[in-house]
Write an enzyme that holds these catalytic residues in place. Structure first.
Site, short mmCIF file in Angstrom:
data_model
loop_
_atom_site.label_atom_id
_atom_site.label_comp_id
_atom_site.label_asym_id
_atom_site.label_seq_id
_atom_site.Cartn_x
_atom_site.Cartn_y
_atom_site.Cartn_z
N PHE A 127 0.76 -1.29 0.10
CA PHE A 127 -0.09 -0.10 0.00
C PHE A 127 0.69 1.28 -0.05
O PHE A 127 1.65 1.34 0.91
CB PHE A 127 -0.78 -0.03 1.26
CG PHE A 127 -1.96 0.82 1.14
CD1 PHE A 127 -3.47 0.60 0.58
CD2 PHE A 127 -1.76 2.24 1.89
CE1 PHE A 127 -4.41 1.70 0.66
CE2 PHE A 127 -2.96 3.10 1.92
CZ PHE A 127 -4.00 2.83 1.36
N ASP A 204 1.30 -4.84 8.74
CA ASP A 204 0.15 -3.95 8.57
C ASP A 204 -1.08 -5.00 8.38
O ASP A 204 -1.02 -5.66 7.32
CB ASP A 204 0.49 -3.28 7.33
CG ASP A 204 -0.65 -2.12 7.17
OD1 ASP A 204 -1.81 -2.19 7.64
OD2 ASP A 204 -0.37 -1.15 6.67
N TYR A 229 -11.49 0.91 10.27
CA TYR A 229 -12.74 1.56 9.30
C TYR A 229 -12.99 0.67 8.37
O TYR A 229 -14.04 0.70 7.29
CB TYR A 229 -12.56 2.98 8.86
CG TYR A 229 -11.14 3.34 8.38
CD1 TYR A 229 -11.00 2.94 6.98
CD2 TYR A 229 -10.15 3.93 8.74
CE1 TYR A 229 -9.83 3.13 6.19
CE2 TYR A 229 -9.09 3.98 8.12
CZ TYR A 229 -8.95 3.71 6.70
OH TYR A 229 -7.62 3.94 6.14
N LYS A 230 -12.15 -0.47 8.05
CA LYS A 230 -12.33 -1.39 7.00
C LYS A 230 -13.24 -2.56 7.35
O LYS A 230 -14.66 -2.17 7.68
CB LYS A 230 -11.11 -2.11 6.49
CG LYS A 230 -10.34 -0.69 5.80
CD LYS A 230 -9.00 -0.97 5.01
CE LYS A 230 -8.43 0.23 4.48
NZ LYS A 230 -6.85 0.15 4.16
N ARG A 379 -12.08 -4.67 -7.11
CA ARG A 379 -11.92 -5.22 -6.08
C ARG A 379 -13.58 -5.71 -5.93
O ARG A 379 -14.43 -4.65 -5.58
CB ARG A 379 -11.39 -4.55 -4.85
CG ARG A 379 -9.95 -4.41 -5.28
CD ARG A 379 -9.17 -3.78 -4.07
NE ARG A 379 -9.96 -2.63 -3.54
CZ ARG A 379 -9.31 -2.00 -2.44
NH1 ARG A 379 -8.19 -2.37 -1.51
NH2 ARG A 379 -9.95 -0.83 -1.83
C1 LIG Z 1 -6.13 1.25 4.08
C2 LIG Z 1 -4.59 1.21 4.31
C3 LIG Z 1 -4.03 2.25 5.06
C4 LIG Z 1 -4.57 3.57 5.37
O1 LIG Z 1 -3.77 4.30 6.13
P1 LIG Z 1 -4.67 5.52 6.92
O2 LIG Z 1 -3.36 6.04 7.56
O3 LIG Z 1 -5.70 5.11 7.55
O4 LIG Z 1 -4.82 6.43 5.58
C5 LIG Z 1 -2.53 1.89 5.32
N1 LIG Z 1 -2.29 0.41 4.96
C6 LIG Z 1 -2.81 -0.28 4.35
C7 LIG Z 1 -1.95 -1.60 3.93
C8 LIG Z 1 -4.04 -0.32 3.92
O5 LIG Z 1 -4.82 -1.12 3.51
#
Ligand SMILES: *Cc1c(COP(=O)(O)O)cnc(C)c1O
Length: 405
Positions: A127, A204, A229-230, A379
């Site tokens: 990401f 992560d 939030y996911k 997705r």
């Molecule tokens: C959604 C996601 C993020 C988002 O990070 P934020 O700081 O909440 O914007 C980070 N890493 C991964 C792997 C994600 O899927």
């Protein structure tokens, strides 16, 4: 053929032990088939009630006295997450800040434990924020960032690591589930691999928490971060979590010395001294309303239980793959997720050169909401808490319709 399929889907819905959980979510007025819960989970009635009560009863009535219990929220929720979803003993998880900020804190904390090592490793397909935070740290601290070439659609293998490992490697950042393919990485093997050269693992869990069982303590993971939030449905801006292994906590330094991380916050002393445990990872005033929303949301996930969530999720992605083979592959789609159950997380990815146009048409003409990822990926994410098997079927058939018109 179609009749047989729909009959089977009816049976799957009828025997779904999580079916009643759909009623625990607020439904939208236009009846959207929401297949994007891996980006932003739906609003549950419990999260809504919890945030409304935090506004009316706590902020409105308790005023500043609310801090008598609000200060505990970050670690209380951390312990619930740890025991119910992360496989972590108490005292190792807090909820605060964003995943990006938590990555920054954990990476520098890990570096404080191996100050003589100069190399940071990350999957080149990870990401963006994970890669960017590392890039920024490498630039600011004169370190080397190595981007590992990996096959995005498959789990990262030990062989993928080999060319990048030496005794100068301080740490690797790895997502347990890849956001663009849904490939599920084996954290225990990765931890073993990186530990064998004396480095550390920062995992992560943004795309895995609430979707797959996680065993941080047993897998010997050093640090972890992730979004709420996911699949956890904490709502937009819901704060992230951070895990740091108990045995490492007392030796490490995190880089943002805010008063919430201090030994005795209300002594207001002249110099900073870190709190002894996981609290040293906190920074400043947490978003209390969002923490309360998350508390409500998390209760729903915990009531369902991760084992039941995972088994329904597997059944749904399995069904989607069968339907993909019958209806989408002939129309030029490619499956960009592992077929092997043990190698994939909660979402699937379908590739097609017209993915962007199809994802728009899906919503406009069928009220099916998926998301598009560059360059040619759709997705497709059933969420076992609120997606039915019929909606998985309808989602695939809608995609076929827009692709064949
Ligand atoms: C959604 C996601 C993020 C988002 O990070 P934020 O700081 O909440 O914007 C980070 N890493 C991964 C792997 C994600 O899927």
């Amino acid at each position: 053929m179609v009749a047989e399929v729909t009959q089977r889907i009816d049976q799957l819905d009828q025997s779904d032990v999580l079916a009643e959980f759909r009623g625990r979510f607020v439904s939208d007025a236009s009846g959207i088939n929401y297949l994007d819960g891996n980006s932003l989970g739906r609003l549950s009635h419990d999260a809504r009630a919890s945030i409304l009560s935090a506004i009316d009863d706590e902020w409105g009535q308790e005023l500043i006295r609310g801090w008598e219990h609000w200060t505990e929220l970050s670690s209380q929720l951390g312990d619930v997450l740890g025991s119910e979803l992360l496989g972590a003993e108490p005292g190792q998880v807090v909820v605060s800040d964003s995943t990006s900020v938590n990555l920054y804190k954990t990476i520098l904390a890990a570096l404080s434990l191996v100050p003589n090592r100069r190399v940071l490793l990350v999957d080149a397909n990870d990401f963006p924020t994970d890669r960017y935070i590392l890039e920024g740290i490498a630039a600011a601290h004169g370190l080397e960032l190595r981007l590992m070439a990996t096959a995005m659609n498959d789990p990262i293998s030990v062989d993928d690591f080999a060319p990048y490992l030496d005794d100068d490697v301080a740490l690797v950042v790895v997502s347990q589930v890849n956001y663009r393919s849904g490939a599920l990485n084996d954290l225990a093997r990765i931890a073993y691999t990186i530990h064998s050269v004396g480095g550390m693992l920062v995992a992560d869990l943004s795309h895995s928490v609430g979707a797959v069982p996680i065993a941080l303590d047993d897998d010997d993971v050093d640090f972890a971060v992730g979004c709420t939030y996911k699949y956890l449905n904490g709502g937009p801006g819901s704060p992230a979590f951070l895990y740091a292994r108990a045995r490492l906590q007392s030796e490490l330094t995190q880089p943002i010395w805010g008063w919430f991380s201090a030994l005795d916050q209300f002594q207001m002393g002249p110099r900073y001294e870190p709190a002894p445990g996981i609290a040293r990872f906190l920074v400043g005033t947490p978003p209390v309303l969002q923490l309360q929303a998350l508390k409500g949301a998390l209760g729903v996930v915990c009531d369902a239980g991760i084992e039941r969530l995972r088994s329904k999720s597997i059944a749904q992605t399995q069904l989607a793959i069968e339907l993909f083979d019958d209806y989408l592959a002939p129309e030029g789609f490619r499956l960009a997720s592992p077929r092997e159950v043990a190698q994939r997380g909660g979402h699937l990815t379908f590739e097609h050169p017209d993915a962007l146009a199809f994802s728009h048409a899906l919503f406009v003409d069928h009220r099916v909401l998926v998301d598009y990822r560059v360059p040619d990926r759709i997705r497709f994410a059933p969420s076992p808490l609120y997606t039915s098997f019929a909606q998985v079927y309808e989602g695939v058939m809608a995609l076929r319709e827009v692709a064949t018109r």
